[in-house]
Write an enzyme that holds these catalytic residues in place. Structure first.
Site, PDB file in Angstrom:
ATOM      1  N   ARG A  75       1.096   1.288  -3.273  1.00 17.36           N
ATOM      2  CA  ARG A  75       1.630   1.132  -1.607  1.00 17.36           C
ATOM      3  C   ARG A  75       3.059   0.378  -1.337  1.00 17.36           C
ATOM      4  O   ARG A  75       3.526   0.661  -0.385  1.00 17.36           O
ATOM      5  CB  ARG A  75       0.369   0.105  -0.898  1.00 17.36           C
ATOM      6  CG  ARG A  75       0.518   0.218   0.412  1.00 17.36           C
ATOM      7  CD  ARG A  75      -0.776  -0.563   1.088  1.00 17.36           C
ATOM      8  NE  ARG A  75      -0.701   0.205   2.600  1.00 17.36           N
ATOM      9  CZ  ARG A  75      -0.746  -0.987   3.622  1.00 17.36           C
ATOM     10  NH1 ARG A  75      -1.050  -2.243   3.112  1.00 17.36           N
ATOM     11  NH2 ARG A  75      -0.743  -0.557   4.883  1.00 17.36           N
ATOM     12  N   HIS A  79       5.890   1.763   1.079  1.00 15.52           N
ATOM     13  CA  HIS A  79       6.660   0.702   2.199  1.00 15.52           C
ATOM     14  C   HIS A  79       7.941   0.569   1.914  1.00 15.52           C
ATOM     15  O   HIS A  79       8.625   0.161   2.924  1.00 15.52           O
ATOM     16  CB  HIS A  79       5.580  -0.584   2.317  1.00 15.52           C
ATOM     17  CG  HIS A  79       4.105  -0.224   3.179  1.00 15.52           C
ATOM     18  ND1 HIS A  79       3.810  -1.394   4.093  1.00 15.52           N
ATOM     19  CD2 HIS A  79       3.607   0.827   3.154  1.00 15.52           C
ATOM     20  CE1 HIS A  79       2.565  -0.835   4.452  1.00 15.52           C
ATOM     21  NE2 HIS A  79       2.582   0.330   4.013  1.00 15.52           N
ATOM     22  N   ASP A  80       8.260   0.413   0.790  1.00 16.96           N
ATOM     23  CA  ASP A  80       9.883   0.335   0.376  1.00 16.96           C
ATOM     24  C   ASP A  80      10.521   1.636   0.877  1.00 16.96           C
ATOM     25  O   ASP A  80      11.650   1.628   1.710  1.00 16.96           O
ATOM     26  CB  ASP A  80      10.091   0.236  -1.121  1.00 16.96           C
ATOM     27  CG  ASP A  80      11.346   0.022  -1.294  1.00 16.96           C
ATOM     28  OD1 ASP A  80      12.209  -0.665  -0.572  1.00 16.96           O
ATOM     29  OD2 ASP A  80      11.975   0.233  -2.379  1.00 16.96           O
ATOM     30  N   SER A  89      14.109  -2.835  -0.456  1.00 12.64           N
ATOM     31  CA  SER A  89      14.151  -4.027   0.768  1.00 12.64           C
ATOM     32  C   SER A  89      12.723  -4.758   0.725  1.00 12.64           C
ATOM     33  O   SER A  89      12.792  -5.917   1.088  1.00 12.64           O
ATOM     34  CB  SER A  89      14.508  -3.433   1.732  1.00 12.64           C
ATOM     35  OG  SER A  89      13.784  -2.154   2.146  1.00 12.64           O
ATOM     36  N   ASN A 107       2.913  -5.687   7.257  1.00 19.14           N
ATOM     37  CA  ASN A 107       3.140  -5.969   5.990  1.00 19.14           C
ATOM     38  C   ASN A 107       2.259  -7.042   5.748  1.00 19.14           C
ATOM     39  O   ASN A 107       1.957  -7.486   4.766  1.00 19.14           O
ATOM     40  CB  ASN A 107       4.429  -6.078   5.513  1.00 19.14           C
ATOM     41  CG  ASN A 107       4.907  -4.616   5.129  1.00 19.14           C
ATOM     42  OD1 ASN A 107       4.413  -3.712   5.251  1.00 19.14           O
ATOM     43  ND2 ASN A 107       6.404  -4.413   5.121  1.00 19.14           N
ATOM     44  N   PRO A 176       3.276   4.045   9.421  1.00 20.24           N
ATOM     45  CA  PRO A 176       2.161   4.462   9.979  1.00 20.24           C
ATOM     46  C   PRO A 176       1.089   3.337   9.981  1.00 20.24           C
ATOM     47  O   PRO A 176       0.975   2.497   8.954  1.00 20.24           O
ATOM     48  CB  PRO A 176       1.783   5.585   9.199  1.00 20.24           C
ATOM     49  CG  PRO A 176       2.408   5.594   7.955  1.00 20.24           C
ATOM     50  CD  PRO A 176       3.668   4.663   8.056  1.00 20.24           C
ATOM     51  N   HIS A 206      -4.837   7.204  -0.845  1.00 18.01           N
ATOM     52  CA  HIS A 206      -6.128   6.469  -0.576  1.00 18.01           C
ATOM     53  C   HIS A 206      -7.321   6.588  -1.164  1.00 18.01           C
ATOM     54  O   HIS A 206      -8.211   6.128  -1.008  1.00 18.01           O
ATOM     55  CB  HIS A 206      -6.317   6.429   1.069  1.00 18.01           C
ATOM     56  CG  HIS A 206      -5.277   6.049   1.864  1.00 18.01           C
ATOM     57  ND1 HIS A 206      -5.191   5.935   3.271  1.00 18.01           N
ATOM     58  CD2 HIS A 206      -4.019   5.216   1.472  1.00 18.01           C
ATOM     59  CE1 HIS A 206      -3.990   5.512   3.780  1.00 18.01           C
ATOM     60  NE2 HIS A 206      -3.668   5.005   2.629  1.00 18.01           N
ATOM     61  N   THR A 207      -7.188   7.567  -2.330  1.00 20.68           N
ATOM     62  CA  THR A 207      -8.363   7.716  -3.365  1.00 20.68           C
ATOM     63  C   THR A 207      -8.314   6.452  -4.214  1.00 20.68           C
ATOM     64  O   THR A 207      -9.272   6.165  -4.866  1.00 20.68           O
ATOM     65  CB  THR A 207      -7.978   9.070  -4.322  1.00 20.68           C
ATOM     66  OG1 THR A 207      -9.171   9.084  -4.918  1.00 20.68           O
ATOM     67  CG2 THR A 207      -6.755   8.891  -5.025  1.00 20.68           C
ATOM     68  N   ASP A 258     -12.035   4.874  -0.920  1.00 15.18           N
ATOM     69  CA  ASP A 258     -12.827   5.743  -1.660  1.00 15.18           C
ATOM     70  C   ASP A 258     -14.097   5.282  -2.350  1.00 15.18           C
ATOM     71  O   ASP A 258     -13.746   4.623  -3.221  1.00 15.18           O
ATOM     72  CB  ASP A 258     -11.774   6.598  -2.540  1.00 15.18           C
ATOM     73  CG  ASP A 258     -12.781   7.617  -3.588  1.00 15.18           C
ATOM     74  OD1 ASP A 258     -13.907   7.799  -3.247  1.00 15.18           O
ATOM     75  OD2 ASP A 258     -12.007   8.208  -4.380  1.00 15.18           O
ATOM     76  N   THR A 261     -15.355   6.918  -5.706  1.00 12.86           N
ATOM     77  CA  THR A 261     -14.574   6.655  -7.268  1.00 12.86           C
ATOM     78  C   THR A 261     -13.562   5.666  -6.740  1.00 12.86           C
ATOM     79  O   THR A 261     -12.178   6.306  -6.700  1.00 12.86           O
ATOM     80  CB  THR A 261     -14.168   7.904  -7.848  1.00 12.86           C
ATOM     81  OG1 THR A 261     -13.433   8.697  -7.124  1.00 12.86           O
ATOM     82  CG2 THR A 261     -15.309   8.560  -8.302  1.00 12.86           C
ATOM     83  N   ASP A 266      -8.316  10.523  -8.235  1.00 14.41           N
ATOM     84  CA  ASP A 266      -8.868  12.034  -8.310  1.00 14.41           C
ATOM     85  C   ASP A 266      -8.803  12.689  -6.656  1.00 14.41           C
ATOM     86  O   ASP A 266      -8.207  11.868  -5.845  1.00 14.41           O
ATOM     87  CB  ASP A 266     -10.298  12.061  -8.630  1.00 14.41           C
ATOM     88  CG  ASP A 266     -11.327  11.209  -7.700  1.00 14.41           C
ATOM     89  OD1 ASP A 266     -10.743  10.628  -6.570  1.00 14.41           O
ATOM     90  OD2 ASP A 266     -12.285  11.070  -8.303  1.00 14.41           O
TER      91      ASP A 266
END
Ligand code: HEM
Ligand SMILES: *[C@@H]1O[C@H](CO)[C@@H](O)[C@H](O)[C@H]1NC(C)=O
Length: 343
Positions: A75, A79-80, A89, A107, A176, A206-207, A258, A261, A266
């Protein structure tokens, strides 16, 4: 009168910019202004041949001690890159003269993993001082993070520079958020030169990892017109989530995005969307939004075909890592400490 003044000023302004631009154009070597970033796979081959091994070894330790660390680093890299390009940064601490990105609303309380990068940076500074940028370290570390929790491998082009500036305001506009609608998310990716396909594949990140209550409260208390599947399992899931995340308070309480798992990279994230059980609203929108024609197809495809997801994710990660501002290559540096600009 006022408008006349404005337009005259505008005209003068434009001319000045044109003159400056053409001066630059003719005086600079073309390599500075290429549109593709000057990155290459063997960038450190002579100057720091062990860089990949060192990052890998440290990421192995970090992920072995807690798989969540893979999510934190992945993440951070995202975000960088979305704020003035992949230039480290996001890693800068606040100082008297600099308001860092870490405390920007998108953040704050949500980014961790900085100490892992400090450790890697320290090792690299003793192995090959002043050579490897923090932006490159973060990009390689994110690749290793994915690989170490079961995801795909890809080669990482290198040669980024670290910024001397931060984008506090850009952190508020470019990143976002969980409450963004699908069109807003798409436009934020297009703005960075990434396609709808890149967006759907990269969302597969986001898994792994967790979201905080503050980011899924509206979703679970039905403040969005998103259908939550009605099968019993999903009602139970909702009950669990509500018990963890009350209508008020516990903003930082975390739940896995998730739940099938949570520590494995995955394609089950996409299965969850098919069931209507995406934890954060923006994710579920990929499948459920009225505008989701194209994205819904992609969600189905990646749910059915993990290999297709892995291939696209790898390609899109290289594109994400390619986001740079040409300025960084001119004004940038290799920081000695990822938290501070060199003095
Ligand atoms: C598509 C738009 C995206 C939105 C709206 C979004 C939003 C979010 C939100 C709200 C969280 C929870 C943060 C918290 O509650 O502290 C989160 C976590 C996370 N995001 Fe995204 N994200 C997006 C895309 C991405 C991309 C492209 C990546 C990486 C390629 C990524 C990687 C992650 C990871 C790994 C986590 C878990 C972090 C942890 O465990 O602490 N996200 N994201
Ligand atoms: C990323 O940048 C490298 C080096 O500049 C380039 O060779 C590669 O084609 C780019 N990849 C993508 C997917 O944009």
């Amino acid at each position: 009168m006022a408008s006349l003044h404005e337009s005259r000023f505008g005209f003068v302004h434009h001319c000045l910019i044109l003159v400056l631009l053409s001066a630059f154009y003719f005086s600079c070597s073309s390599s500075v202004y290429v549109s593709d970033p000057p990155l290459s796979l063997d960038y450190y081959k002579k100057t720091c041949p062990t860089v990949l091994e060192i990052v890998r070894r440290e990421m192995e330790c970090a992920v072995l001690s807690d798989p969540r660390n893979a999510a934190l680093i992945l993440r951070l890299h995202f975000h960088d890159c979305f704020v003035q390009g992949c230039d480290g940064s996001v890693l800068l601490d606040d100082t008297i003269t600099l308001q860092g990105e870490k405390k920007a609303p998108n953040n704050k309380d949500a980014l961790k993993g900085f100490r892992i990068l400090d450790r890697i940076k320290n090792l690299l500074e003793s192995e090959c001082p002043g050579i490897v940028s923090c932006a490159d370290i973060l990009t390689v570390a994110a690749r290793d993070a994915v690989l170490l929790v079961g995801g795909p491998y890809w080669d990482v082009p290198l040669g980024r520079k670290d910024s001397r500036t931060v984008g506090y305001e850009l952190s508020n506009t470019n990143l976002p958020t969980a409450n963004d609608g699908l069109l807003s998310i798409i436009s934020k990716f297009i703005y960075q030169g990434l396609s709808v396909t890149d967006m759907v594949a990269l969302s597969g990140a986001h898994t792994i990892g967790m979201a905080r209550c503050v980011n899924f409260r509206d979703r679970i208390y039905g403040d969005f017109p998103v259908t939550t599947a009605v099968d019993p399992l999903s009602m139970n899931y909702l009950k669990t989530l509500k018990s963890q995340c009350p209508p008020v308070g516990e903003d930082n309480k975390e739940a896995a995005m998730d739940y099938l798992t949570p520590n494995l990279f995955d394609n089950s994230f996409y299965h969850i969307l098919l069931r209507g059980e995406g934890l954060i609203n923006s994710d579920q929108e990929l499948y459920t939004s009225a505008f989701a024609l194209q994205t819904r197809k992609l969600v189905k495809k990646y749910a059915e075909d993990q290999v297709a997801f892995f291939e696209q994710f790898a390609e899109s990660m290289v594109k994400l890592g390619n986001i740079t501002e040409p300025d960084t290559f001119v004004d940038g540096e290799v920081r000695r400490n990822c938290r501070f600009v060199n003095t």
